[in-house]
Design a protein around this motif. Structure first.
Motif, PDB file in Angstrom:
ATOM      1  N   GLU A  59       1.550  -2.129  -5.087  1.00 41.42           N
ATOM      2  CA  GLU A  59       2.205  -3.295  -4.497  1.00 41.42           C
ATOM      3  C   GLU A  59       3.657  -2.998  -4.146  1.00 41.42           C
ATOM      4  O   GLU A  59       4.168  -3.483  -3.128  1.00 41.42           O
ATOM      5  CB  GLU A  59       2.132  -4.468  -5.476  1.00 41.42           C
ATOM      6  N   ALA A  60       4.304  -2.191  -5.026  1.00 39.42           N
ATOM      7  CA  ALA A  60       5.693  -1.824  -4.750  1.00 39.42           C
ATOM      8  C   ALA A  60       5.786  -0.989  -3.478  1.00 39.42           C
ATOM      9  O   ALA A  60       6.694  -1.186  -2.644  1.00 39.42           O
ATOM     10  CB  ALA A  60       6.277  -1.058  -5.933  1.00 39.42           C
ATOM     11  N   ALA A  79       9.065  -3.742   4.067  1.00 41.70           N
ATOM     12  CA  ALA A  79      10.513  -3.893   4.295  1.00 41.70           C
ATOM     13  C   ALA A  79      10.976  -2.967   5.406  1.00 41.70           C
ATOM     14  O   ALA A  79      11.795  -3.350   6.256  1.00 41.70           O
ATOM     15  CB  ALA A  79      11.266  -3.608   3.001  1.00 41.70           C
ATOM     16  N   ARG A  80      10.484  -1.707   5.390  1.00 42.09           N
ATOM     17  CA  ARG A  80      10.872  -0.763   6.445  1.00 42.09           C
ATOM     18  C   ARG A  80      10.416  -1.247   7.808  1.00 42.09           C
ATOM     19  O   ARG A  80      11.138  -1.166   8.801  1.00 42.09           O
ATOM     20  CB  ARG A  80      10.287   0.616   6.135  1.00 42.09           C
ATOM     21  N   LYS A  95      -6.703   1.124 -20.687  1.00 43.70           N
ATOM     22  CA  LYS A  95      -7.184   1.259 -19.314  1.00 43.70           C
ATOM     23  C   LYS A  95      -6.715   0.093 -18.453  1.00 43.70           C
ATOM     24  O   LYS A  95      -6.371   0.258 -17.286  1.00 43.70           O
ATOM     25  CB  LYS A  95      -8.707   1.336 -19.313  1.00 43.70           C
ATOM     26  N   ALA A  96      -6.729  -1.098 -19.052  1.00 43.63           N
ATOM     27  CA  ALA A  96      -6.266  -2.276 -18.308  1.00 43.63           C
ATOM     28  C   ALA A  96      -4.798  -2.139 -17.945  1.00 43.63           C
ATOM     29  O   ALA A  96      -4.386  -2.481 -16.831  1.00 43.63           O
ATOM     30  CB  ALA A  96      -6.506  -3.534 -19.133  1.00 43.63           C
ATOM     31  N   ARG A  97      -3.981  -1.642 -18.891  1.00 42.16           N
ATOM     32  CA  ARG A  97      -2.565  -1.437 -18.606  1.00 42.16           C
ATOM     33  C   ARG A  97      -2.365  -0.397 -17.505  1.00 42.16           C
ATOM     34  O   ARG A  97      -1.500  -0.562 -16.628  1.00 42.16           O
ATOM     35  CB  ARG A  97      -1.834  -1.012 -19.882  1.00 42.16           C
ATOM     36  N   GLU A  98      -3.163   0.662 -17.573  1.00 47.28           N
ATOM     37  CA  GLU A  98      -3.059   1.694 -16.531  1.00 47.28           C
ATOM     38  C   GLU A  98      -3.429   1.123 -15.173  1.00 47.28           C
ATOM     39  O   GLU A  98      -2.785   1.420 -14.158  1.00 47.28           O
ATOM     40  CB  GLU A  98      -3.968   2.869 -16.888  1.00 47.28           C
ATOM     41  N   ARG A  99      -4.497   0.298 -15.147  1.00 47.89           N
ATOM     42  CA  ARG A  99      -4.886  -0.314 -13.872  1.00 47.89           C
ATOM     43  C   ARG A  99      -3.789  -1.240 -13.352  1.00 47.89           C
ATOM     44  O   ARG A  99      -3.469  -1.258 -12.165  1.00 47.89           O
ATOM     45  CB  ARG A  99      -6.183  -1.105 -14.054  1.00 47.89           C
ATOM     46  N   GLU A 100      -3.181  -2.005 -14.251  1.00 49.78           N
ATOM     47  CA  GLU A 100      -2.097  -2.903 -13.856  1.00 49.78           C
ATOM     48  C   GLU A 100      -0.900  -2.113 -13.321  1.00 49.78           C
ATOM     49  O   GLU A 100      -0.256  -2.527 -12.343  1.00 49.78           O
ATOM     50  CB  GLU A 100      -1.673  -3.758 -15.045  1.00 49.78           C
ATOM     51  N   GLU A 101      -0.615  -0.961 -13.991  1.00 44.73           N
ATOM     52  CA  GLU A 101       0.506  -0.139 -13.543  1.00 44.73           C
ATOM     53  C   GLU A 101       0.238   0.435 -12.151  1.00 44.73           C
ATOM     54  O   GLU A 101       1.135   0.458 -11.285  1.00 44.73           O
ATOM     55  CB  GLU A 101       0.748   0.988 -14.551  1.00 44.73           C
ATOM     56  N   ARG A 102      -1.013   0.898 -11.926  1.00 42.69           N
ATOM     57  CA  ARG A 102      -1.356   1.429 -10.596  1.00 42.69           C
ATOM     58  C   ARG A 102      -1.254   0.338  -9.535  1.00 42.69           C
ATOM     59  O   ARG A 102      -0.775   0.569  -8.418  1.00 42.69           O
ATOM     60  CB  ARG A 102      -2.764   2.017 -10.631  1.00 42.69           C
ATOM     61  N   ILE A 103      -1.739  -0.834  -9.891  1.00 41.48           N
ATOM     62  CA  ILE A 103      -1.655  -1.958  -8.937  1.00 41.48           C
ATOM     63  C   ILE A 103      -0.193  -2.306  -8.641  1.00 41.48           C
ATOM     64  O   ILE A 103       0.186  -2.563  -7.488  1.00 41.48           O
ATOM     65  CB  ILE A 103      -2.398  -3.180  -9.512  1.00 41.48           C
ATOM     66  N   ARG A 104       0.626  -2.302  -9.704  1.00 38.78           N
ATOM     67  CA  ARG A 104       2.047  -2.612  -9.520  1.00 38.78           C
ATOM     68  C   ARG A 104       2.709  -1.594  -8.615  1.00 38.78           C
ATOM     69  O   ARG A 104       3.481  -1.948  -7.713  1.00 38.78           O
ATOM     70  CB  ARG A 104       2.743  -2.646 -10.882  1.00 38.78           C
ATOM     71  N   GLN A 105       2.405  -0.299  -8.871  1.00 40.59           N
ATOM     72  CA  GLN A 105       2.986   0.751  -8.034  1.00 40.59           C
ATOM     73  C   GLN A 105       2.513   0.621  -6.584  1.00 40.59           C
ATOM     74  O   GLN A 105       3.304   0.792  -5.642  1.00 40.59           O
ATOM     75  CB  GLN A 105       2.611   2.118  -8.590  1.00 40.59           C
TER      76      GLN A 105
END
Length: 294
Positions: free
Chosen positions: A273-274, A281-282, A261-271
């Motif tokens: 932030e991206a 940038a736009r 779950k922590a990895r999933e939360r980190e992935e969502r946060i990363r996405q």
């Protein structure tokens, strides 16, 4: 340390802590810290504080019962009484920590391992001895259970008192106990002593050599009972170890799920932030374009 060595170390440490602080005053954290291991190691071996407490109590009860049973295997009633009283005092002197654990107000975790149940077990053995003596002397054997409780209770309470005072010596205390039990208040000797037949057995208390078929049967019953109790303890320990393994597996699964779950939360946060970075940038490009137009 091997698994069995670690287990024995934990039992020894727990025995000392339970004797000093009791069940409620001792914690798994303290047991683990004293042994310099983590708490999961204690749980793995015993399943919890209740498990190690039950093992400690069962071992102490078995040790004392074995000594008393061997003492009661003597041929003469007076020798039986002397050796039984001396066996209890010897146990108190050499296993003070164990006796302190047994005489405490036992916790529910100990099951039948209470001092009262121990005294009842010893009294049942004394009852058989007294019943035979009563029948041989023309007394009512039905009174044997009552007299057994009297005798065992007298010795046990004296032992509790002697646990702290330790004076006089155990042999002298045993002699006076037997003096009262054997002669009664109206026939007390002025200077009682332990008989030579009993003194020869101190302090080793080796198993007496049986002299009759009855004694052989009694010894065989005692051995069978000890074997059954040992098997019960072994089965209980196996169940406790299995429960500990199940709990450990569940804990690992829980930790794995939490990590996932922590990895999933980190992935969502990363996405997220991206996307924010891309949007920023736009916007910056738009701002630059408008600046050039101006």
């Amino acid at each position: 340390m091997s698994g069995s060595e670690r287990r024995e170390q934990l039992i020894h440490i727990s025995r000392t802590l339970f004797a000093e602080k009791g069940f409620d005053g001792t914690s798994i954290e303290e047991i683990a810290a004293t042994a310099q291991v983590s708490k999961p190691v204690v749980y793995e071996h015993f399943g919890g504080k209740e498990g190690v407490y039950a093992v400690v109590v069962d071992r102490e009860m078995q040790k004392l019962l074995t000594m008393i049973t061997e003492a009661l295997a003597a041929s003469h009633s007076l020798i039986k009484l002397e050796r039984a009283a001396l066996a209890l005092l010897q146990y108190i002197e050499e296993s003070s920590e164990g006796f302190r654990i047994l005489v405490r107000d036992s916790h529910a975790a100990s099951g039948t391992g209470t001092f009262a149940s121990l005294i009842s077990e010893i009294a049942s053995q004394v009852e058989d001895v007294l019943a035979d003596e009563f029948a041989a002397r023309g007394y009512d054997p039905k009174l044997a259970p009552m007299y057994a409780q009297m005798l065992v209770g007298m010795v046990a309470l004296t032992g509790q008192w002697w646990l702290d005072v330790r004076k006089p010596g155990r042999e002298e205390v045993a002699a006076h106990l037997v003096n009262l039990a054997w002669n009664g208040l109206t026939g007390l000797n002025h200077d009682p002593v332990i008989s030579a037949a009993t003194r020869e057995r101190v302090p080793a208390l080796p198993k007496p050599r049986p002299g009759s078929e009855k004694e052989l049967r009694e010894l065989e019953k005692a051995r069978e009972k000890e074997a059954k109790e040992a098997e019960k303890i072994r089965q209980r320990e196996l169940k406790e170890a299995e429960k500990a393994r199940v709990r450990e597996l569940k804990e690992r699964e829980r930790l794995l799920k939490e990590a996932e779950k922590a990895r999933e939360r980190e992935e969502r946060i990363r996405q997220r932030e991206a996307k924010l970075a891309e949007r920023a940038a736009r916007l910056e490009q738009v701002d630059q374009s408008e600046s050039r137009l101006e």
